[in-house]
Design a protein around this motif. Structure first.
Motif, PDB file in Angstrom:
ATOM      1  N   LEU A 104      20.788   8.654  40.372  1.00  0.00           N
ATOM      2  CA  LEU A 104      20.265   8.412  41.715  1.00  0.00           C
ATOM      3  C   LEU A 104      21.291   8.759  42.796  1.00  0.00           C
ATOM      4  O   LEU A 104      20.936   8.854  43.973  1.00  0.00           O
ATOM      5  CB  LEU A 104      19.840   6.948  41.862  1.00  0.00           C
ATOM      6  CG  LEU A 104      18.779   6.457  40.879  1.00  0.00           C
ATOM      7  CD1 LEU A 104      18.463   4.981  41.135  1.00  0.00           C
ATOM      8  CD2 LEU A 104      17.520   7.291  40.973  1.00  0.00           C
ATOM      9  N   VAL A 105      22.525   8.944  42.377  1.00  0.00           N
ATOM     10  CA  VAL A 105      23.584   9.365  43.293  1.00  0.00           C
ATOM     11  C   VAL A 105      23.727  10.888  43.276  1.00  0.00           C
ATOM     12  O   VAL A 105      23.861  11.532  44.322  1.00  0.00           O
ATOM     13  CB  VAL A 105      24.933   8.694  42.922  1.00  0.00           C
ATOM     14  CG1 VAL A 105      26.072   9.209  43.796  1.00  0.00           C
ATOM     15  CG2 VAL A 105      24.817   7.180  43.037  1.00  0.00           C
ATOM     16  N   CYS A 106      23.657  11.453  42.081  1.00  0.00           N
ATOM     17  CA  CYS A 106      23.862  12.894  41.909  1.00  0.00           C
ATOM     18  C   CYS A 106      22.638  13.724  42.282  1.00  0.00           C
ATOM     19  O   CYS A 106      22.745  14.937  42.464  1.00  0.00           O
ATOM     20  CB  CYS A 106      24.259  13.186  40.467  1.00  0.00           C
ATOM     21  SG  CYS A 106      25.780  12.346  39.937  1.00  0.00           S
ATOM     22  N   SER A 107      21.484  13.088  42.355  1.00  0.00           N
ATOM     23  CA  SER A 107      20.251  13.792  42.729  1.00  0.00           C
ATOM     24  C   SER A 107      19.407  12.855  43.583  1.00  0.00           C
ATOM     25  O   SER A 107      19.860  11.777  43.968  1.00  0.00           O
ATOM     26  CB  SER A 107      19.493  14.243  41.472  1.00  0.00           C
ATOM     27  OG  SER A 107      19.179  13.129  40.645  1.00  0.00           O
ATOM     28  N   GLU A 108      18.187  13.249  43.896  1.00  0.00           N
ATOM     29  CA  GLU A 108      17.326  12.417  44.739  1.00  0.00           C
ATOM     30  C   GLU A 108      17.234  10.995  44.201  1.00  0.00           C
ATOM     31  O   GLU A 108      17.133  10.801  42.991  1.00  0.00           O
ATOM     32  CB  GLU A 108      15.923  13.031  44.824  1.00  0.00           C
ATOM     33  CG  GLU A 108      15.839  14.236  45.752  1.00  0.00           C
ATOM     34  CD  GLU A 108      16.075  13.858  47.213  1.00  0.00           C
ATOM     35  OE1 GLU A 108      15.740  12.716  47.592  1.00  0.00           O
ATOM     36  OE2 GLU A 108      16.591  14.679  47.954  1.00  0.00           O
ATOM     37  N   PRO A 109      17.323  10.019  45.079  1.00  0.00           N
ATOM     38  CA  PRO A 109      17.390  10.078  46.547  1.00  0.00           C
ATOM     39  C   PRO A 109      18.797  10.196  47.129  1.00  0.00           C
ATOM     40  O   PRO A 109      19.001   9.921  48.289  1.00  0.00           O
ATOM     41  CB  PRO A 109      16.752   8.757  46.953  1.00  0.00           C
ATOM     42  CG  PRO A 109      17.163   7.814  45.867  1.00  0.00           C
ATOM     43  CD  PRO A 109      17.158   8.630  44.600  1.00  0.00           C
ATOM     44  N   ASN A 110      19.785  10.597  46.284  1.00  0.00           N
ATOM     45  CA  ASN A 110      21.159  10.827  46.753  1.00  0.00           C
ATOM     46  C   ASN A 110      21.750   9.589  47.429  1.00  0.00           C
ATOM     47  O   ASN A 110      22.215   9.638  48.564  1.00  0.00           O
ATOM     48  CB  ASN A 110      21.210  12.019  47.695  1.00  0.00           C
ATOM     49  CG  ASN A 110      20.727  13.301  47.029  1.00  0.00           C
ATOM     50  OD1 ASN A 110      19.697  13.860  47.402  1.00  0.00           O
ATOM     51  ND2 ASN A 110      21.467  13.768  46.040  1.00  0.00           N
ATOM     52  N   ILE A 111      21.756   8.500  46.698  1.00  0.00           N
ATOM     53  CA  ILE A 111      22.279   7.242  47.230  1.00  0.00           C
ATOM     54  C   ILE A 111      23.797   7.344  47.426  1.00  0.00           C
ATOM     55  O   ILE A 111      24.526   7.741  46.506  1.00  0.00           O
ATOM     56  CB  ILE A 111      21.951   6.071  46.288  1.00  0.00           C
ATOM     57  CG1 ILE A 111      20.442   5.882  46.163  1.00  0.00           C
ATOM     58  CG2 ILE A 111      22.615   4.780  46.773  1.00  0.00           C
ATOM     59  CD1 ILE A 111      20.027   4.836  45.138  1.00  0.00           C
ATOM     60  N   VAL A 112      24.241   6.996  48.592  1.00  0.00           N
ATOM     61  CA  VAL A 112      25.676   6.897  48.874  1.00  0.00           C
ATOM     62  C   VAL A 112      26.014   5.447  49.237  1.00  0.00           C
ATOM     63  O   VAL A 112      26.885   4.832  48.632  1.00  0.00           O
ATOM     64  CB  VAL A 112      26.101   7.850  50.010  1.00  0.00           C
ATOM     65  CG1 VAL A 112      27.580   7.630  50.357  1.00  0.00           C
ATOM     66  CG2 VAL A 112      25.866   9.299  49.594  1.00  0.00           C
ATOM     67  N   PHE A 113      25.284   4.911  50.205  1.00  0.00           N
ATOM     68  CA  PHE A 113      25.501   3.514  50.612  1.00  0.00           C
ATOM     69  C   PHE A 113      24.387   2.643  50.051  1.00  0.00           C
ATOM     70  O   PHE A 113      23.210   3.031  50.039  1.00  0.00           O
ATOM     71  CB  PHE A 113      25.519   3.395  52.134  1.00  0.00           C
ATOM     72  CG  PHE A 113      25.502   1.975  52.627  1.00  0.00           C
ATOM     73  CD1 PHE A 113      26.658   1.225  52.649  1.00  0.00           C
ATOM     74  CD2 PHE A 113      24.314   1.388  53.038  1.00  0.00           C
ATOM     75  CE1 PHE A 113      26.641  -0.099  53.086  1.00  0.00           C
ATOM     76  CE2 PHE A 113      24.290   0.069  53.473  1.00  0.00           C
ATOM     77  CZ  PHE A 113      25.453  -0.671  53.495  1.00  0.00           C
ATOM     78  N   TYR A 114      24.763   1.442  49.594  1.00  0.00           N
ATOM     79  CA  TYR A 114      23.790   0.490  49.059  1.00  0.00           C
ATOM     80  C   TYR A 114      24.229  -0.920  49.422  1.00  0.00           C
ATOM     81  O   TYR A 114      25.409  -1.269  49.317  1.00  0.00           O
ATOM     82  CB  TYR A 114      23.689   0.606  47.530  1.00  0.00           C
ATOM     83  CG  TYR A 114      22.895  -0.497  46.869  1.00  0.00           C
ATOM     84  CD1 TYR A 114      21.536  -0.344  46.620  1.00  0.00           C
ATOM     85  CD2 TYR A 114      23.502  -1.698  46.481  1.00  0.00           C
ATOM     86  CE1 TYR A 114      20.801  -1.358  46.008  1.00  0.00           C
ATOM     87  CE2 TYR A 114      22.772  -2.713  45.884  1.00  0.00           C
ATOM     88  CZ  TYR A 114      21.421  -2.543  45.644  1.00  0.00           C
ATOM     89  OH  TYR A 114      20.694  -3.548  45.056  1.00  0.00           O
ATOM     90  N   ALA A 115      23.276  -1.731  49.850  1.00  0.00           N
ATOM     91  CA  ALA A 115      23.511  -3.163  50.046  1.00  0.00           C
ATOM     92  C   ALA A 115      22.278  -3.905  49.521  1.00  0.00           C
ATOM     93  O   ALA A 115      21.157  -3.632  49.959  1.00  0.00           O
ATOM     94  CB  ALA A 115      23.739  -3.493  51.520  1.00  0.00           C
TER      95      ALA A 115
END
Length: 241
Positions: A102-113
């Motif tokens: 989910l980080v390397c492809s969609e939705p390309n998560i960078v920030f999460y809380a």
């Protein structure tokens, strides 16, 4: 890196199933919460995620099309391991998530809380989370607001469960109000399938009731006259202040 499984995972899953919320239709009351969460935190994605045994399912989603993902890639599976809000400023630099799909492809998560959705009994069912595609931080006020909204999610779940329990109780009352065939001799009750049951068995089949047995004073005098005076004396003493 998949999240660890908490020691009381079986009890947590049982609590989740008790709410009967998984795979239900979208509801405005939950969608309003994810909309507010996204606006308050100024992020493109907000989710109400419920962590099942092998998946995370989204009761409400803002800014995302999919309705569930594998638990192995779930950020929320990490969030439910603690009581406090989990904040990941940049998942690309976090050992737990840098190789996550989910980080390397969609939705390309960078920030999460994510705020754990903790029930009154202490079960963490999932999280209310916000997501961005760039690194960032939340202010103390934004985190407090997100935690307040998570509390509202739990209140909605409790309200639904109470409503379901009330509907079930009313249905049982409706059954009990119907004409019930009772044997004139043994006082057994005939159920809907035509089988005779004891009163205890019939009532227990329509409600979660446990029974204890005793002997009333009239039956004590009739069937146990030799001990009836002693029993009556004990009852009179118990009634005295």
């Amino acid at each position: 890196m998949p999240a660890n499984v908490a020691p009381r995972e079986a009890a947590r899953l049982e609590a989740l199933n008790d709410y009967r919320i998984l795979d239900t239709d979208a509801e405005q009351s939950y969608d309003d919460i994810t909309f507010l969460a996204a606006q308050l935190c100024d992020v493109p994605i907000a989710l109400i995620s419920l962590v099942d045994s092998d998946r995370q399912w989204f009761k409400s989603k803002f800014g995302l099309d999919v309705s569930e993902t594998s638990r192995d890639v779930s950020f929320c599976a990490h969030a439910i391991l603690g009581d406090r809000t989990l904040v990941v400023k940049d998942a690309r630099e976090d050992d737990r998530f840098r190789d996550n799909a989910l980080v390397c492809s969609e939705p390309n998560i960078v920030f999460y809380a994510g705020v754990p959705l903790c029930t009154p009994a202490g079960a963490r069912l999932g999280s209310l989370c916000v997501i961005d595609r760039r690194p960032r931080e939340l202010s103390a006020l934004q985190i407090r607001s997100l935690e307040t909204l998570a509390h509202q999610v739990v209140l909605q779940l409790e309200l639904k469960r109470s409503s379901d329990q009330l509907a079930s109780a009313l249905q049982r009352i409706d059954v009990m109000e119907k004409l019930i065939p009772i044997c004139s001799y043994c006082k057994g009750i005939r159920n809907d399938q035509g089988y005779w049951q004891s009163v205890e068995a019939f009532i227990k089949s329509h409600d979660n009731v446990e029974f204890s047995h005793g002997v009333c004073n009239a039956c004590m005098a009739k069937y146990f006259p030799e001990v009836a005076p002693f029993a009556e004396g004990s009852a009179e003493e118990a009634d005295q202040p």
